[in-house]
Design an enzyme around this catalytic site. Structure first.
Site, PDB file in Angstrom:
ATOM      1  N   SER A  19       0.822  -1.199   0.000  1.00 14.26           N
ATOM      2  CA  SER A  19       0.000   0.000   0.000  1.00 14.26           C
ATOM      3  C   SER A  19       0.867   1.264   0.000  1.00 14.26           C
ATOM      4  CB  SER A  19      -0.962  -0.022   1.199  1.00 14.26           C
ATOM      5  OG  SER A  19      -1.930   0.992   1.091  1.00 14.26           O
ATOM      6  N   ASP A  76      -7.840  -5.795  -6.769  1.00 15.36           N
ATOM      7  CA  ASP A  76      -7.636  -4.592  -5.950  1.00 15.36           C
ATOM      8  C   ASP A  76      -7.983  -3.373  -6.787  1.00 15.36           C
ATOM      9  OD1 ASP A  76      -6.719  -2.487  -4.369  1.00 15.36           O
ATOM     10  OD2 ASP A  76      -4.608  -2.853  -4.861  1.00 15.36           O
ATOM     11  N   HIS A 106      -6.083  -5.721  -2.027  1.00 16.11           N
ATOM     12  CA  HIS A 106      -5.114  -4.653  -1.782  1.00 16.11           C
ATOM     13  C   HIS A 106      -4.035  -5.057  -0.790  1.00 16.11           C
ATOM     14  CE1 HIS A 106      -3.600  -0.604  -1.732  1.00 16.11           C
ATOM     15  NE2 HIS A 106      -3.802  -0.478  -0.437  1.00 16.11           N
TER      16      HIS A 106
END
Length: 435
Positions: free
Chosen positions: A178, A360, A413
């Site tokens: 991330s 994602d 994600h």
């Protein structure tokens, strides 16, 4: 005389914090886990910055294979402001929470089968300062910035290795997911630059690994429209109209371009009911154990228990309520794009693994592919499936700059949506095998 009391208390607090600076402890038992830990866990603080005012908290877990020679991996979580405990407990560590309704007691910890510590020594670091159990001894300290935090991480690593000299010879990698996609490439540069300074402890830097990385704000956000079209979340007609009318820019739209703004409203109506972290998962009530995100609440219950803090050797009085992700943490996001850092890291010959969950929508794989292609390196292993037990687990390609890109089929994600597949992916790459 009463005016001296607050100053005396402040002095006592400073002395207390100074006493606990740069401490480390071997943790053999944790509340919620039955029996002694089946791995070696160390927690502690390393002071960085002016007069070591920033006390960085870490969890260190030795490799379960051969800690003397296995790689040393620094793992960061995103945010900014998310504790690295997120990675340890949800994504690639040897412990996880048993998912069950919270009854007021300490949540139960269980062993995992997918831990990356089976092949690597891992430092999970709470950064920037103010994240997790990291704290500053200076209440008037400047707001942390991305570039400043990268320097702090480099300082942390050299001090940590000085206190753990047996790991100087281990190959070193930095990693995260991330928002760490902004931080890790910069940290790699800081380490590389620091290695060139005479007298600094040398880090045997080999490369880095990033999952669903935030890289370039404009590119990441704009790629969501292409992703939504590819996943049949928006119609072909809407997609073509948006491309033609908005010119590929869906973030900073000219307020006079009312047609584009109307099309973006249509797009938002189509995707507003989608859970962006993993579009296959329904949006749900976070307080329900049936909701995937419910597990994130268990870490808050666990880490705010006083017996847990004592077990982890957290310095009393240094942090208030622990938050897995402190979204209110002030941070100067002064790295607009990490692409230039990827370019420099490539020139210097560092290995890299960039992987994306193919479902994602926060940082879609199509955007990640775009910036990787912008580096203009030739392909040495063309696009192909990578397999687990004769089943397609995703797709991969490798470039001449030692960068491998891979998708994880059905992934989201963060690593916790497909932990077994992500573990196999990492183990193959870190050992130099073909995926």
């Amino acid at each position: 005389m009463g005016s001296w009391i607050p100053k005396l208390l402040l002095l006592q607090l400073v002395l207390l914090l100074t006493k606990h600076a740069d401490s480390s402890s071997i943790i053999k038992y944790l509340p919620g886990f039955e029996g002694p830990l089946p791995f070696e866990l160390e927690t502690g603080y390393i002071g960085v910055g002016e007069e070591d005012e920033d006390q960085m908290f870490y969890y260190f877990i030795k490799s379960e294979s051969n800690p003397k020679t296995d790689p040393l991996l620094l793992w960061l979580s995103g945010g900014p402001g998310c504790s690295s405990f997120t990675g340890l407990i949800y994504e690639n560590g040897p412990l996880g929470f048993k998912v069950e309704a919270y009854n007021g007691s300490i949540p139960t910890l269980v062993s995992t089968t997918y831990s990356w510590t089976k092949v690597a020594n891992i430092i999970y670091l709470d950064q920037p300062v103010g994240t997790g159990f990291s704290y500053s001894r200076n209440p008037l300290a400047d707001i942390p910035s991305d570039t400043g935090s990268a320097k702090r991480v480099d300082e942390f690593l050299r001090k940590w290795l000085t206190k753990h000299p047996e790991y100087f010879s281990n190959p070193f990698y930095a990693g995260g997911n991330s928002y760490s996609g902004k931080m890790v490439p910069v940290i790699v540069q800081e380490i590389s630059n620091g290695n060139c300074i005479y007298g600094k402890p040398q880090i045997r830097l080999q490369g880095y690994v990033l999952g669903s990385p935030v890289t370039d704000y404009d590119l990441d956000r704009n790629s969501r429209i292409q992703f939504a079209h590819g996943m049949a979340l928006i119609s072909n007609e809407l997609y073509e109209s948006m491309k033609r009318t908005c010119g590929g820019n869906y973030i900073f739209v000219d307020p006079l371009n009312t047609e584009c703004l109307e099309l973006i409203k249509d797009y938002d109506n189509c995707v507003s009911g989608i859970y962006e972290n993993l579009i296959l998962v329904p949006k749900c009530d976070l307080t329900s154990p049936d909701c995937h995100s419910y597990r994130s609440m268990l870490s808050d219950y666990w880490a705010n228990n006083e017996s847990v803090r004592r077990a982890l050797k957290v310095v009393e009085g240094t942090t208030g309520r622990w938050e897995r992700c402190k979204w209110t943490l002030q941070n100067n996001k002064d790295i607009k794009s990490s692409i230039p850092y990827h370019k420099k890291n490539s020139i210097q010959g560092y290995r890299s693994l960039i992987f994306s969950g193919d479902h994602d929508m926060l940082t879609p794989y199509v955007g990640t592919q775009d910036w990787i292609r912008s580096l203009n390196y030739s392909i040495i292993d063309k696009w192909r499936p990578w397999m687990i037990l004769d089943q397609v687990a995703g797709y991969t390609t490798t470039y001449a700059n030692k960068m491998t890109f891979a998708t994880v089929k059905g992934g989201g994600h963060t690593l916790d949506y497909k932990p077994d597949e992500n573990s196999i992916l990492f183990k193959r790459w870190i050992s130099g095998q073909l995926l």
